[in-house]
Design an enzyme around this catalytic site. Structure first.
Site, PDB file in Angstrom:
ATOM      1  N   LYS A  41      -1.536  -3.872   7.138  1.00 17.09           N
ATOM      2  CA  LYS A  41      -0.905  -2.913   8.074  1.00 17.09           C
ATOM      3  C   LYS A  41      -1.491  -3.044   9.479  1.00 17.09           C
ATOM      4  O   LYS A  41      -2.705  -2.906   9.668  1.00 17.09           O
ATOM      5  CB  LYS A  41      -1.131  -1.510   7.522  1.00 17.09           C
ATOM      6  CG  LYS A  41      -0.476  -0.371   8.280  1.00 17.09           C
ATOM      7  CD  LYS A  41      -0.682   0.932   7.476  1.00 17.09           C
ATOM      8  CE  LYS A  41      -0.119   2.160   8.128  1.00 17.09           C
ATOM      9  NZ  LYS A  41      -0.244   3.357   7.243  1.00 17.09           N
ATOM     10  N   GLU A  62       3.330   3.188  -0.606  1.00 21.79           N
ATOM     11  CA  GLU A  62       2.063   2.853   0.067  1.00 21.79           C
ATOM     12  C   GLU A  62       0.863   3.280  -0.792  1.00 21.79           C
ATOM     13  O   GLU A  62       0.877   4.356  -1.386  1.00 21.79           O
ATOM     14  CB  GLU A  62       2.017   3.596   1.410  1.00 21.79           C
ATOM     15  CG  GLU A  62       0.801   3.252   2.276  1.00 21.79           C
ATOM     16  CD  GLU A  62       0.813   3.999   3.616  1.00 21.79           C
ATOM     17  OE1 GLU A  62       1.567   4.990   3.747  1.00 21.79           O
ATOM     18  OE2 GLU A  62       0.068   3.581   4.525  1.00 21.79           O
ATOM     19  N   CYS A  90       4.347   2.066   6.501  1.00 21.94           N
ATOM     20  CA  CYS A  90       4.301   3.433   7.047  1.00 21.94           C
ATOM     21  C   CYS A  90       4.254   3.486   8.581  1.00 21.94           C
ATOM     22  O   CYS A  90       5.261   3.247   9.223  1.00 21.94           O
ATOM     23  CB  CYS A  90       3.150   4.196   6.425  1.00 21.94           C
ATOM     24  SG  CYS A  90       3.424   6.001   6.489  1.00 21.94           S
TER      25      CYS A  90
END
Lengths: 289, 289
Positions: B118, B45, B155
């Protein structure tokens, strides 16, 4: 919110060969669990019958019962006599030719306070449930208990994160999974190990993603060539295993403090960030473009 | 359907102290991975920056980039030169004051074939991402590769079964999770162990419930008091761990046969039985009555 700790007992046992001896066995084990201090007792899937899904056999329908039938009536009396709450999974006859894989929660006043019908019905070698049961039509009910909010799901439901999530969104702090899962005679030891590991992992994951306690109650013994694993277990609200039974008949006692749910959900605030505006595809069978 | 096995490489490393040295380090590691036979390389990430979420610091915005910026342009050239596919997670500037925690997939012709932003953004001690990033607005894209259909999540997305499920419903056979997760200096060793276990368990559960391969790629090293775990790992489509990295810089090579997805999904036919008629509450923030 402070709650009384829940003294949970999960009862796992083998089908002893007849319905009458099975009912006697459960009667004895429930009395023993209550005598040892349990306040909430959870029985295994289709508790007093053999695991009917093992084979397609019309005779099993004759042993189904209704909410008003003698089995549930006896369990209600037992809950009142022993001053315990009971989760009772059973083969429900709802009408002529209408059957469900169901569970009721009974409070300590002999009242039915929750009625659930298994929503996800398997049909696989050794698990022929679509022959017996219609898919559940009562949604995902929860019930407030003295120890927190309880939801019930049954066996195959455990593979669906959707079911656990919906119960958590409805307020559930403890989810129990009465179950009948084991190893077919055609499966290898390696497969059995892998399947058991996946079974435990997926249920731990529901505790993690939802910040809830989870208890799975699985039968033991060999029926029609299937060896049921037992190994009932209880996890805390971040997936940590608190207690696990062996492979034989056992009453698994665990004390739960359901007020932990709130602190886990502030440390891990998953509910805050759910992107409900993006979840539309979850309502489709297949979303491939 | 038979597919070419995917030679996957997950690259985990520490932030070396400057953006320029970080870009050089990744350039070297990508070349090494390709030289050792990788066909698909996944980076961690926000790959070339420190983990900016550790602190609220305005200076980090200056190191963001655009799809047309020098970092992505260089990675495109690299993918073409080395004949590899790359998953490149980065701090995306989409407009003045508009930033996302993003990833692109580059094919071996230097083309951007997938762009993801994300969807689930954390804001917690040591993970101040809501300061930097808007929630993603590109849905859950997937892309067909020579080795199967690939989806990318990032994540915090990993704690949401909804995200993995949607990718699987869109056809994904392999889901990769570029990540930055570790232990804060305020947390105990017991907590670190429990958190790591939950982190691995939840991602294994996405493999299990969806019958997909999962790969998590997590940075290493200490930044602003947070010790990143590394321990990138890859699971098969029933949650079995195929490969796991250590706590230091490492290129984790794993060969995947994505055609296994189909056989796992017939043995465990979860998709057949989803009760999409009952899943409406999933679109609510809270469904307590």
């Amino acid at each position: 919110m402070s709650l009384t700790p829940c003294r949970l007992a999960c009862i796992q046992c083998a089908y002893p060969g007849s319905i009458s001896s099975s009912l006697e066995l459960h009667d004895r084990l429930i009395r023993e669990a209550a005598g040892d201090g349990a306040s909430l007792i959870v029985l295994q899937e289709l508790f007093y019958q053999p695991y009917v899904g093992a084979r397609i056999e019309e005779a099993h329908f004759a042993d189904a019962t209704t909410l008003e039938g003698s089995v549930i009536t006896h369990m209600k009396e037992l809950s009142k006599e022993l001053k315990v709450w009971l989760v009772v999974p059973f083969f429900e006859q709802a009408g002529p030719g209408i059957y469900y894989n169901s569970a009721v929660v009974l409070n300590d006043h002999a009242e039915i306070v929750l009625h659930y019908r298994k929503n996800h019905i398997p049909e696989d070698p050794g698990f022929h449930e679509k022959y017996y049961f219609s898919p559940g039509d009562l949604g995902y009910p929860v019930v407030e208990t003295p120890w927190g909010i309880l939801g019930v799901l049954i066996c195959w439901d455990q593979w669906y994160p959707e079911a656990a999530r919906i119960l958590a969104l409805k307020g559930a702090q403890l989810i129990v999974y009465p179950t009948a899962i084991g190893t077919l005679s055609t499966e290898s030891a390696d497969e059995a190990h892998e399947f058991h590991d996946a079974w435990q992992t997926i249920q731990r994951s529901h505790a993690i993603s939802n910040g809830v306690f989870v208890a799975a109650v699985n039968r033991v013994g060999v029926e029609s060539g299937t060896t049921f694993w037992g190994r009932s277990f209880v996890t805390g609200p971040f997936g940590n295993i608190l207690n696990e039974a062996g492979k034989d008949e056992e009453i698994l006692h665990t004390t739960l403090d359901v007020s932990q749910v709130e602190s886990v959900r502030t440390t891990w605030p998953f509910f805050r960030d759910r992107r409900i505006d993006t979840y539309g595809p979850l309502l489709k069978r297949w979303a491939k473009e």
